[in-house]
Design an enzyme around this catalytic site. Structure first.
Site, short mmCIF file in Angstrom:
data_model
loop_
_atom_site.label_atom_id
_atom_site.label_comp_id
_atom_site.label_asym_id
_atom_site.label_seq_id
_atom_site.Cartn_x
_atom_site.Cartn_y
_atom_site.Cartn_z
CE1 TYR A 32 -3.91 2.31 0.73
CE2 TYR A 32 -2.19 3.54 1.87
CZ TYR A 32 -3.46 3.48 1.32
OH TYR A 32 -4.26 4.59 1.34
CE LYS A 109 0.61 4.94 12.71
NZ LYS A 109 -0.19 3.70 12.55
#
Length: 652
Positions: A32, A109
């Protein structure tokens, strides 16, 4: 270049839908990101070809039904990604060019689901998912079942906070063991499990699954001056705050922090997929502002994908709704990112040729977090006269000759009567983003098609209870539910119907843009290509595809059949008002506004027809400058751009 930009936009939007909406990713993070970066590079070189529905202009996913929609008072943005030290240094250089003394806060994250929590006078009022950044799902009752989310704050504040809901590895393991014992499908990873849990309609299930959270942002105005002060206040208010963060002005120290965290990530009780670096000063954050999609004051460094070796046993070729034939490798099973992997995408024939992939090859398979795996490359040192892969010349579904257009990387079946193509088209029409016919999934579509009950989308609206009852496994109650879902779909706004028709290059956002101008599907039967091409964000490729579709006699017949069946043809949203005072202008807000907050000003400008962006460029038509306006105001002056103040805006 225009065609490649469009191809990348459509492909990435499909992957985004799978990731954000279905919580079922269909491509690896690495793949991606590679495609996304190619699109960014092309758009920077050819800005005139940037499309309105480009993923570089969007945030997050779309909305599933089952929960009430919730409009965020303060939008949620995505973050710009970085994959190398060089990209972090470039970010540092951009920030330090405006604020030489800037410091950063590096935070973990968390690989979970973004949530927004709103409190009034200290009491929890709304818990919502991110959705598309502006509209999410109201999941308040489920949020209340997460033990570490306070129902009442330690102070009577009215505040909106942001964070991540996640499932610990221990809870994930226990849930999957229980699902295996009960014969249920196991969750692929903790993120999917957390996302599925928060969308449960039975709140008792949420309570049992022991989700947890880390909060990291006050979205509403705050008296704090620094991001590290925000984290401290969130902890004081009773929220869970991740203990791993580092405050520094040095990118060297941030890189050391990243490497330290990466080395110990497997020791954590939860999944992380990177480190987020934020400008610590909230005043600097406000001045740096946002792009269409992301804040300019933050960047997310993402860890490299995990890789394993596997052997290719065979390859399956499948036909999609546009006729594209996709290869998937069957592999010797390997453990990758906590799951057993036995299949991986090979993307397309050009990819196979480029990598020289063969049956029997040992290949590198990679998978980042919760993403379906793909083949990265061949381990040539282990090749031993492997079988050259036979690229099919005939469609695996209908036997028609496949074509390989010069400007495409994929093989394509162009037979309009191909069974797989028809079935995939029917599935697409019934999907959530299109007509959202609950229950009409691939298995039911296949049974209906093989029984001869449906051959195009209009046939769906001619189905009877008796038709469904003739199918294996369909009982009376299921038949009634399917018919009710089909009936309910008739009242959808027309942009869902237009998207559901599966016209090449016409995504959900493009469908809305078209119908904001034309208002009705029937009007597209006589729409002119040059008129469509002039719609902001579309262009000639989309215009040509749309007019070619509606010029066909079969399209007119299909529209008539759908209209006769009672399917709504009219766009229910607000049509574009070309008479609005600021219609078509690109406007930038800068500085501190005294009477309006940023979101109120943005809403007012958009209501007046303007497009609000975060940076000043030659394309900017107007700058609204508040007090203490900085570099954006100076740049506007140097470019000779019109400048107005808040009082001017309030006159409208």
């Amino acid at each position: 270049m225009k065609k490649r930009i469009k191809e990348l936009t459509d492909l990435l939007n499909r992957y985004r839908y799978d990731y954000y909406t279905k919580d079922a990713p269909s491509v690896s993070d690495s793949d991606y990101d590679k495609l996304y970066r190619e699109l960014v590079t092309l758009e920077q070189s050819y800005p005139e070809y940037v499309l309105q529905d480009s993923p570089t202009q969007q945030v997050g996913g779309t909305i599933l039904k089952g929960f009430e929609k919730y409009r965020h008072q303060y939008p949620l943005f995505s973050l710009q990604d970085a994959f190398s030290r060089e990209e972090l240094d470039a970010f540092d250089k951009r920030v330090k060019a405006e604020f030489p003394n800037a410091t950063y806060l590096a935070e973990l994250k968390i690989d979970g689901l973004s949530i927004s929590l709103s409190y009034e006078n200290g009491f929890l009022q709304v818990g919502a998912t991110r959705g598309d950044g502006n509209i999410g799902e109201n999941i308040t009752e489920n949020i209340k079942k997460i033990k570490d989310i306070p129902h009442q704050l330690s102070e009577p504040l009215t505040i909106t906070v942001r964070g991540e809901a996640y499932m610990s590895r221990q809870s994930f393991k226990a849930i999957n063991e229980a699902r295996q014992e009960n014969g249920e499908t196991e969750f692929a990873n903790p993120r999917n499990a957390a996302a599925g849990t928060l969308r449960q309609l039975d709140t008792s299930v949420v309570a049992k699954r022991q989700l947890a959270t880390f909060l990291y942002q006050e979205a509403s105005p705050t008296a704090r001056n620094q991001q590290n002060e925000v984290l401290a206040e969130l902890a004081d208010l009773g929220f869970s705050v991740n203990p791993y963060y580092q405050l520094t002005s040095s990118m060297d120290e941030i890189w050391d922090f990243i490497k330290t965290i990466e080395a110990k990530r497997d020791q954590l009780a939860y999944d992380i997929d990177g480190v987020v670096i934020k400008v610590n000063s909230l005043a600097m954050q406000e001045e740096l502002g946002f792009t269409v999609k992301a804040p300019r004051w933050a960047i997310a460094y993402k860890f490299p994908a995990e890789e394993k070796e596997a052997e290719i046993l065979s390859v399956d070729w499948t036909v999609g709704r546009t006729g594209v034939v996709t290869p998937t490798a069957n592999l010797t099973p390997v453990q990758l990112a906590g799951t057993t992997v036995s299949r991986a995408t090979l993307h397309n024939v050009d990819y196979i040729a480029e990598k020289d992939i063969r049956i029997g090859d040992t290949v590198i398979v990679y998978k980042a977090g919760d993403i379906i795996p793909a083949v990265l490359n061949v381990v040539m040192s282990k090749r031993n006269q492997q079988e050259v892969m036979l690229i099919p010349k005939l469609c695996p579904s209908c036997g028609s000759e496949l074509v390989h257009f010069e400007d495409e990387v994929a093989l394509r079946c162009i037979n309009p009567l191909c069974p797989s193509l028809i079935q995939r088209s029917l599935e697409h029409f019934a999907s959530r983003d299109a007509m959202n016919i609950t229950g009409l999934g691939p298995a039911i579509v296949e049974k209906l098609f093989l029984a001869g009950f449906v051959h195009d989308v209009a046939d769906i609206y001619q189905l009877t209870k008796e038709d469904f009852m003739q199918l294996d496994g369909i009982k009376e109650k299921s038949a009634d539910k399917l018919l009710a879902a089909i009936e309910a779909s008739k009242s959808n706004s027309a942009e869902k119907l237009l998207f559901g028709l599966g016209i090449r290059h016409i995504g959900s956002k493009v469908s809305r843009l078209i119908l904001e101008v034309y208002g009705d599907i029937s009007a597209l039967l006589t729409a002119k290509e040059e008129e469509i091409a002039r719609i902001d964000g579309l262009g000639s490729t989309i215009a040509q595809s749309l007019t070619q579709y509606f010029e066909q006699k079969t399209a007119a017949i299909l529209v008539d059949e759908l209209k006769t069946a009672g399917v709504n043809m009219h766009y229910s949203g607000q049509k574009v008002n070309s008479d609005a005072a600021l219609f078509g202008l690109t406007v930038v807000l800068t500085g501190k506004l005294n009477q309006l907050n940023r979101n109120e000003a943005k809403d007012k400008l958009e209501a007046l027809g303007a497009k609000v962006t975060g940076s000043v460029s030659k394309k900017t038509d107007l700058v609204i400058a508040g007090s203490d306006a900085g570099s954006k105001l100076e740049k506007a002056k140097s470019l000779g751009i019109r400048i107005e103040d808040e009082d001017w805006l309030r006159k409208f």
